[in-house]
Scaffold this motif. Structure first.
Motif, PDB file in Angstrom:
ATOM      1  N   GLY A 146     -86.168  42.091 -12.690  1.00  0.00           N
ATOM      2  CA  GLY A 146     -85.740  42.012 -14.086  1.00  0.00           C
ATOM      3  C   GLY A 146     -86.863  42.134 -15.095  1.00  0.00           C
ATOM      4  O   GLY A 146     -86.647  41.940 -16.289  1.00  0.00           O
ATOM      5  N   SER A 147     -88.085  42.477 -14.642  1.00  0.00           N
ATOM      6  CA  SER A 147     -89.190  42.532 -15.594  1.00  0.00           C
ATOM      7  C   SER A 147     -89.338  43.906 -16.246  1.00  0.00           C
ATOM      8  O   SER A 147     -90.213  44.093 -17.083  1.00  0.00           O
ATOM      9  CB  SER A 147     -90.498  42.084 -14.934  1.00  0.00           C
ATOM     10  OG  SER A 147     -90.708  42.745 -13.727  1.00  0.00           O
ATOM     11  N   GLY A 148     -88.509  44.869 -15.865  1.00  0.00           N
ATOM     12  CA  GLY A 148     -88.538  46.171 -16.544  1.00  0.00           C
ATOM     13  C   GLY A 148     -89.252  47.258 -15.765  1.00  0.00           C
ATOM     14  O   GLY A 148     -89.544  48.321 -16.313  1.00  0.00           O
ATOM     15  N   LYS A 149     -89.514  47.020 -14.491  1.00  0.00           N
ATOM     16  CA  LYS A 149     -90.270  47.991 -13.693  1.00  0.00           C
ATOM     17  C   LYS A 149     -89.464  49.280 -13.477  1.00  0.00           C
ATOM     18  O   LYS A 149     -89.974  50.372 -13.698  1.00  0.00           O
ATOM     19  CB  LYS A 149     -90.651  47.373 -12.330  1.00  0.00           C
ATOM     20  CG  LYS A 149     -91.383  46.034 -12.449  1.00  0.00           C
ATOM     21  CD  LYS A 149     -91.774  45.473 -11.091  1.00  0.00           C
ATOM     22  CE  LYS A 149     -90.622  45.175 -10.139  1.00  0.00           C
ATOM     23  NZ  LYS A 149     -89.709  44.092 -10.597  1.00  0.00           N
ATOM     24  N   SER A 150     -88.224  49.125 -13.049  1.00  0.00           N
ATOM     25  CA  SER A 150     -87.419  50.327 -12.785  1.00  0.00           C
ATOM     26  C   SER A 150     -87.096  51.072 -14.074  1.00  0.00           C
ATOM     27  O   SER A 150     -87.116  52.303 -14.105  1.00  0.00           O
ATOM     28  CB  SER A 150     -86.117  49.947 -12.073  1.00  0.00           C
ATOM     29  OG  SER A 150     -86.391  49.441 -10.793  1.00  0.00           O
ATOM     30  N   VAL A 151     -86.822  50.329 -15.130  1.00  0.00           N
ATOM     31  CA  VAL A 151     -86.526  50.974 -16.409  1.00  0.00           C
ATOM     32  C   VAL A 151     -87.728  51.805 -16.854  1.00  0.00           C
ATOM     33  O   VAL A 151     -87.594  52.931 -17.334  1.00  0.00           O
ATOM     34  CB  VAL A 151     -86.136  49.926 -17.476  1.00  0.00           C
ATOM     35  CG1 VAL A 151     -86.084  50.550 -18.864  1.00  0.00           C
ATOM     36  CG2 VAL A 151     -84.787  49.297 -17.129  1.00  0.00           C
TER      37      VAL A 151
END
Ligand code: ADP
Ligand code: MG
Length: 351
Positions: A60-65
């Motif tokens: 949920g820390s934004g890595k994939s985004v």
């Protein structure tokens, strides 16, 4: 695994020019029924050719985004991307679909965590590797098939000529992951993004896949972004490290710098929750207390402050009120002074 920590000795590439990939102040927001999700909020980093950047952070820390942004894969109808992404000097943000298609085929490729959903169940493995190659090079069917078989051999599939005729369900999880790597590398991408490529695999296969990535990088000279929630994975594989929390960068440096002298309490937490290879085998693992914040309504100030045990050391409640700056190059976004940090023995600490 080869060396314990890879380090080519060089500092991270200077900002902007010289970098193969340069991300500046990236912001990605999603409109949802519940409100706006600030999935990535002011992220900057650079990556040079031939290097591997590890991006680490809890789920949920934004890595994939972030990685999908580099490929220009967010739907403009439900998301908004701001900031700058330069790939080999070419703008990705705001590029039209034709330009993006070209970039995806020739310059960037991605490996996902879940190879089963990334591969089509209806086509043979060989065909799924051969097709993108044919599309991008104009090679004949025969030549593309030969190339697919060659790639399967390179990623360590035994009897590749035969196995190329198999369908994904006939492959084990580790073999599917290898096939996906073959598919990603078949067009010789200059940047490979591997998003949790080993998460679903057992430890032995994990190690084989990571070794394979390192070998292929040697051969193809590509830049790699290796995304993981597991600091142990990047410790052995990456050159540079970016620690993300709540859609932001909180610490960056070479892997060696960050592991030897971590400077953000969140990084301390990740290190404390990671099994260590050497010393103190008896020391218990300590998960970071609490959970990552909702990105619908991220905390003010430092996003980690609600979980940080050290905020009392910082005067005037600044951790809750003021967003700490993230330095370019080596550093951490934290209000604690260097003297404060020297006085703290963090769990799993090596100082
Ligand atoms: P990570 O890969 O670090 O686990 P992600 O990049 O997948 O995290 O997600 C970051 C945040 O963005 C999460 O809060 C997630 O729920 C949210 N998010 C990701 N994709 C979407 C989407 N398409 N719509 C709404 N929210 C999303
Ligand atoms: Mg992810």
């Amino acid at each position: 695994m080869t060396e314990a920590i890879r380090d080519h000795g060089a500092a991270p590439a200077p900002a902007g020019d010289g970098a193969f990939l340069s991300v500046r102040d990236l912001r990605v927001r999603f409109s949802t029924e519940d409100g706006t999700v600030r999935a990535v909020d002011g992220l900057s980093f650079d990556l040079a050719r031939g290097r591997t950047l590890g991006i680490v952070g809890e789920s949920g820390s934004g890595k994939s985004v972030t990685s999908l942004s580099v490929l220009g894969l967010h739907d403009p109808a439900t998301s908004r991307t701001e900031g700058e992404i330069l790939l080999d000097g070419q703008e990705v943000t705001g590029a039209d679909e034709r330009t993006l298609e070209r970039l995806r085929g020739s310059k960037v490729a991605m490996i996902f965590q879940d190879s089963l959903s990334a591969l089509s169940p209806y086509y043979t493995i060989g065909r799924q590797i051969a097709e993108p190659y044919r599309k991008h090079t104009g090679a004949s069917r025969r030549a593309a098939w030969d190339r697919a078989v060659e790639m399967l051999g390179k990623v360590g599939i035994p009897r590749p000529g035969l196995r190329a005729r198999d369908y994904p369900h006939q492959f084990s999880g580790g073999m599917r992951q290898r096939a996906m790597i073959a598919m990603a590398l078949v067009c010789d991408p200059e940047l490979l993004i591997a998003d949790e490529p080993t998460t679903a695999l057992d430890v032995t296969v994990q190690a084989q896949i990571l070794d394979l990535l390192a070998e292929l990088q040697q051969e193809f000279g590509s830049a790699i972004i290796l995304i993981t929630h597991d600091l142990g994975v990047v410790a052995n594989t990456a050159d540079d490290l970016l620690v993300m929390y709540a859609g932001r960068a909180v610490e960056r440096g070479t892997v060696r710098e960050v592991l030897r002298d971590p400077r953000h309490p969140y990084t301390w937490g990740l290190l404390g929750s990671m099994p260590r290879l050497e010393s103190d085998v008896d020391e218990p693992l300590r998960p970071i207390p609490g959970t990552p914040p909702s990105l619908l309504d991220p905390p003010s100030g430092c996003p980690f402050h609600p979980r940080c045990p050290h905020t009392a050391l910082v005067p005037r409640g600044r951790c809750a009120s003021e967003r700490p700056a993230m330095p370019e190059g080596r550093g951490a976004a934290c209000h604690l002074s260097p003297a404060d940090k020297r006085g703290i023995r963090f769990p799993g600490g090596v100082r």
